[in-house]
Design a protein around this motif. Structure first.
Motif, PDB file in Angstrom:
ATOM      1  N   ALA A  75      24.415 -36.315  14.764  1.00  0.00           N
ATOM      2  CA  ALA A  75      23.831 -36.762  16.028  1.00  0.00           C
ATOM      3  C   ALA A  75      22.382 -37.187  15.825  1.00  0.00           C
ATOM      4  O   ALA A  75      21.947 -38.210  16.365  1.00  0.00           O
ATOM      5  CB  ALA A  75      23.921 -35.653  17.072  1.00  0.00           C
ATOM      6  N   LEU A  76      21.634 -36.414  15.055  1.00  0.00           N
ATOM      7  CA  LEU A  76      20.241 -36.759  14.799  1.00  0.00           C
ATOM      8  C   LEU A  76      20.127 -38.063  14.014  1.00  0.00           C
ATOM      9  O   LEU A  76      19.276 -38.901  14.312  1.00  0.00           O
ATOM     10  CB  LEU A  76      19.550 -35.617  14.051  1.00  0.00           C
ATOM     11  CG  LEU A  76      18.034 -35.656  14.030  1.00  0.00           C
ATOM     12  CD1 LEU A  76      17.473 -35.754  15.433  1.00  0.00           C
ATOM     13  CD2 LEU A  76      17.490 -34.420  13.348  1.00  0.00           C
ATOM     14  N   LYS A  77      21.008 -38.269  13.038  1.00  0.00           N
ATOM     15  CA  LYS A  77      21.014 -39.531  12.291  1.00  0.00           C
ATOM     16  C   LYS A  77      21.365 -40.699  13.201  1.00  0.00           C
ATOM     17  O   LYS A  77      20.757 -41.768  13.131  1.00  0.00           O
ATOM     18  CB  LYS A  77      22.009 -39.458  11.134  1.00  0.00           C
ATOM     19  CG  LYS A  77      21.564 -38.588   9.992  1.00  0.00           C
ATOM     20  CD  LYS A  77      22.620 -38.523   8.912  1.00  0.00           C
ATOM     21  CE  LYS A  77      22.248 -37.523   7.837  1.00  0.00           C
ATOM     22  NZ  LYS A  77      23.318 -37.355   6.845  1.00  0.00           N
ATOM     23  N   ALA A  78      22.363 -40.501  14.059  1.00  0.00           N
ATOM     24  CA  ALA A  78      22.783 -41.578  14.959  1.00  0.00           C
ATOM     25  C   ALA A  78      21.680 -41.934  15.947  1.00  0.00           C
ATOM     26  O   ALA A  78      21.421 -43.112  16.204  1.00  0.00           O
ATOM     27  CB  ALA A  78      24.064 -41.180  15.695  1.00  0.00           C
ATOM     28  N   VAL A  79      21.021 -40.930  16.521  1.00  0.00           N
ATOM     29  CA  VAL A  79      19.966 -41.218  17.488  1.00  0.00           C
ATOM     30  C   VAL A  79      18.784 -41.902  16.812  1.00  0.00           C
ATOM     31  O   VAL A  79      18.142 -42.779  17.390  1.00  0.00           O
ATOM     32  CB  VAL A  79      19.535 -39.951  18.258  1.00  0.00           C
ATOM     33  CG1 VAL A  79      18.618 -39.071  17.457  1.00  0.00           C
ATOM     34  CG2 VAL A  79      18.873 -40.317  19.569  1.00  0.00           C
ATOM     35  N   THR A  80      18.498 -41.556  15.574  1.00  0.00           N
ATOM     36  CA  THR A  80      17.426 -42.222  14.834  1.00  0.00           C
ATOM     37  C   THR A  80      17.780 -43.678  14.567  1.00  0.00           C
ATOM     38  O   THR A  80      16.933 -44.564  14.706  1.00  0.00           O
ATOM     39  CB  THR A  80      17.151 -41.480  13.510  1.00  0.00           C
ATOM     40  OG1 THR A  80      16.854 -40.114  13.801  1.00  0.00           O
ATOM     41  CG2 THR A  80      15.995 -42.094  12.768  1.00  0.00           C
ATOM     42  N   ASN A 112      10.899 -27.503  24.710  1.00  0.00           N
ATOM     43  CA  ASN A 112      11.197 -27.732  23.300  1.00  0.00           C
ATOM     44  C   ASN A 112      12.681 -27.876  23.040  1.00  0.00           C
ATOM     45  O   ASN A 112      13.086 -28.115  21.907  1.00  0.00           O
ATOM     46  CB  ASN A 112      10.646 -26.586  22.440  1.00  0.00           C
ATOM     47  CG  ASN A 112       9.139 -26.603  22.371  1.00  0.00           C
ATOM     48  OD1 ASN A 112       8.526 -27.648  22.525  1.00  0.00           O
ATOM     49  ND2 ASN A 112       8.541 -25.454  22.156  1.00  0.00           N
ATOM     50  N   ASP A 113      13.502 -27.682  24.061  1.00  0.00           N
ATOM     51  CA  ASP A 113      14.950 -27.781  23.917  1.00  0.00           C
ATOM     52  C   ASP A 113      15.472 -29.006  24.655  1.00  0.00           C
ATOM     53  O   ASP A 113      14.964 -29.373  25.711  1.00  0.00           O
ATOM     54  CB  ASP A 113      15.643 -26.537  24.490  1.00  0.00           C
ATOM     55  CG  ASP A 113      15.346 -25.283  23.686  1.00  0.00           C
ATOM     56  OD1 ASP A 113      15.221 -25.407  22.461  1.00  0.00           O
ATOM     57  OD2 ASP A 113      15.241 -24.208  24.294  1.00  0.00           O
ATOM     58  N   ALA A 114      16.506 -29.600  24.071  1.00  0.00           N
ATOM     59  CA  ALA A 114      17.156 -30.740  24.703  1.00  0.00           C
ATOM     60  C   ALA A 114      18.662 -30.526  24.656  1.00  0.00           C
ATOM     61  O   ALA A 114      19.186 -29.902  23.737  1.00  0.00           O
ATOM     62  CB  ALA A 114      16.795 -32.037  23.985  1.00  0.00           C
ATOM     63  N   THR A 122      28.736 -31.356  23.747  1.00  0.00           N
ATOM     64  CA  THR A 122      27.391 -31.086  24.232  1.00  0.00           C
ATOM     65  C   THR A 122      26.864 -29.821  23.558  1.00  0.00           C
ATOM     66  O   THR A 122      27.578 -28.822  23.472  1.00  0.00           O
ATOM     67  CB  THR A 122      27.401 -30.907  25.758  1.00  0.00           C
ATOM     68  OG1 THR A 122      27.926 -32.108  26.357  1.00  0.00           O
ATOM     69  CG2 THR A 122      26.016 -30.658  26.293  1.00  0.00           C
ATOM     70  N   PHE A 123      25.633 -29.894  23.088  1.00  0.00           N
ATOM     71  CA  PHE A 123      25.001 -28.736  22.450  1.00  0.00           C
ATOM     72  C   PHE A 123      23.502 -28.830  22.642  1.00  0.00           C
ATOM     73  O   PHE A 123      22.972 -29.881  22.995  1.00  0.00           O
ATOM     74  CB  PHE A 123      25.368 -28.647  20.966  1.00  0.00           C
ATOM     75  CG  PHE A 123      25.096 -29.910  20.194  1.00  0.00           C
ATOM     76  CD1 PHE A 123      23.879 -30.112  19.593  1.00  0.00           C
ATOM     77  CD2 PHE A 123      26.076 -30.891  20.089  1.00  0.00           C
ATOM     78  CE1 PHE A 123      23.635 -31.284  18.884  1.00  0.00           C
ATOM     79  CE2 PHE A 123      25.835 -32.054  19.382  1.00  0.00           C
ATOM     80  CZ  PHE A 123      24.612 -32.254  18.786  1.00  0.00           C
ATOM     81  N   ASN A 124      22.821 -27.718  22.459  1.00  0.00           N
ATOM     82  CA  ASN A 124      21.366 -27.677  22.571  1.00  0.00           C
ATOM     83  C   ASN A 124      20.741 -27.867  21.205  1.00  0.00           C
ATOM     84  O   ASN A 124      21.275 -27.400  20.203  1.00  0.00           O
ATOM     85  CB  ASN A 124      20.915 -26.346  23.176  1.00  0.00           C
ATOM     86  CG  ASN A 124      21.313 -26.226  24.625  1.00  0.00           C
ATOM     87  OD1 ASN A 124      21.397 -27.212  25.346  1.00  0.00           O
ATOM     88  ND2 ASN A 124      21.576 -25.017  25.068  1.00  0.00           N
ATOM     89  N   LEU A 125      19.606 -28.535  21.207  1.00  0.00           N
ATOM     90  CA  LEU A 125      18.911 -28.822  19.961  1.00  0.00           C
ATOM     91  C   LEU A 125      17.413 -28.747  20.229  1.00  0.00           C
ATOM     92  O   LEU A 125      16.950 -29.145  21.300  1.00  0.00           O
ATOM     93  CB  LEU A 125      19.306 -30.226  19.476  1.00  0.00           C
ATOM     94  CG  LEU A 125      18.901 -30.659  18.089  1.00  0.00           C
ATOM     95  CD1 LEU A 125      19.579 -29.802  17.040  1.00  0.00           C
ATOM     96  CD2 LEU A 125      19.280 -32.113  17.868  1.00  0.00           C
ATOM     97  N   LYS A 126      16.677 -28.215  19.278  1.00  0.00           N
ATOM     98  CA  LYS A 126      15.216 -28.186  19.387  1.00  0.00           C
ATOM     99  C   LYS A 126      14.683 -29.606  19.218  1.00  0.00           C
ATOM    100  O   LYS A 126      15.174 -30.366  18.386  1.00  0.00           O
ATOM    101  CB  LYS A 126      14.610 -27.294  18.307  1.00  0.00           C
ATOM    102  CG  LYS A 126      14.956 -25.836  18.435  1.00  0.00           C
ATOM    103  CD  LYS A 126      14.091 -25.180  19.457  1.00  0.00           C
ATOM    104  CE  LYS A 126      14.368 -23.682  19.468  1.00  0.00           C
ATOM    105  NZ  LYS A 126      13.913 -23.081  20.686  1.00  0.00           N
ATOM    106  N   ILE A 127      13.691 -29.925  20.009  1.00  0.00           N
ATOM    107  CA  ILE A 127      13.079 -31.249  19.900  1.00  0.00           C
ATOM    108  C   ILE A 127      12.106 -31.218  18.733  1.00  0.00           C
ATOM    109  O   ILE A 127      11.050 -30.593  18.801  1.00  0.00           O
ATOM    110  CB  ILE A 127      12.366 -31.647  21.210  1.00  0.00           C
ATOM    111  CG1 ILE A 127      13.380 -31.703  22.354  1.00  0.00           C
ATOM    112  CG2 ILE A 127      11.652 -32.985  21.048  1.00  0.00           C
ATOM    113  CD1 ILE A 127      12.779 -31.995  23.703  1.00  0.00           C
ATOM    114  N   ASP A 128      12.505 -31.874  17.651  1.00  0.00           N
ATOM    115  CA  ASP A 128      11.643 -31.927  16.479  1.00  0.00           C
ATOM    116  C   ASP A 128      10.882 -33.248  16.474  1.00  0.00           C
ATOM    117  O   ASP A 128      10.924 -34.017  17.436  1.00  0.00           O
ATOM    118  CB  ASP A 128      12.452 -31.737  15.196  1.00  0.00           C
ATOM    119  CG  ASP A 128      13.478 -32.834  14.971  1.00  0.00           C
ATOM    120  OD1 ASP A 128      13.632 -33.700  15.849  1.00  0.00           O
ATOM    121  OD2 ASP A 128      14.129 -32.823  13.912  1.00  0.00           O
TER     122      ASP A 128
END
Length: 141
Positions: A75-80, A112-114, A122-128
């Motif tokens: 998900a992080l790779k896709a959003v980037t 800090n959470d999204a 759906t899951f929670n992830l820290k906003i890095d």
């Protein structure tokens, strides 16, 4: 019942050995000790099978954690990769939503959470730093 099935599938060799040992004891030993040995072996197999649930839960938790981490990485790779097409929307309750073609990010300012929705999960992830960059880029459009 699932615990017993999993135990038999994973530890069938233990059960086969126990049955063979029981058969030999019944055929070779002719005293009361025979029944004591039979009951002892059955007790050991039953206790081992009963505690197998904890090991099964441990394996399941490990697999679940690995899958969750992999989904978060994807998900992080896709959003980037999709950051240039991201849209920012401020919601009525003060929160905001950043959307791309495959990912949705819901968060509140200062948090800090999204909440990430990716591939129907759906899951929670820290906003890095990388996620914050995508949010900022979408906000500037």
């Amino acid at each position: 019942m699932d615990q017993l099935t999993a135990f038999l599938q994973d530890r069938w060799l233990v059960v086969v050995i126990a049955v063979v040992v029981l058969f030999l004891i019944v055929k070779l030993v002719k005293t009361v000790i025979k029944w004591v040995l039979v009951l002892a072996i059955l007790a050991v197999v039953i206790v081992y099978g009963a505690t197998y649930k904890d090991k099964l839960l441990e394996v399941t938790d490990t697999i679940g954690t690995a899958v969750t981490n992999e989904i978060k990485d994807q998900a992080l790779k896709a959003v980037t990769n999709e950051a240039k097409d991201a849209t920012y929307k401020k919601n009525d309750d003060g929160s905001y939503t950043v959307s791309t073609k495959s990912i949705r990010i819901d968060a509140t300012p200062g948090s800090n959470d999204a909440k990430i929705t990716f591939m129907g999960q759906t899951f929670n992830l820290k906003i890095d730093e990388a996620l914050q960059k995508v949010i900022d880029q979408a906000k500037q459009k």
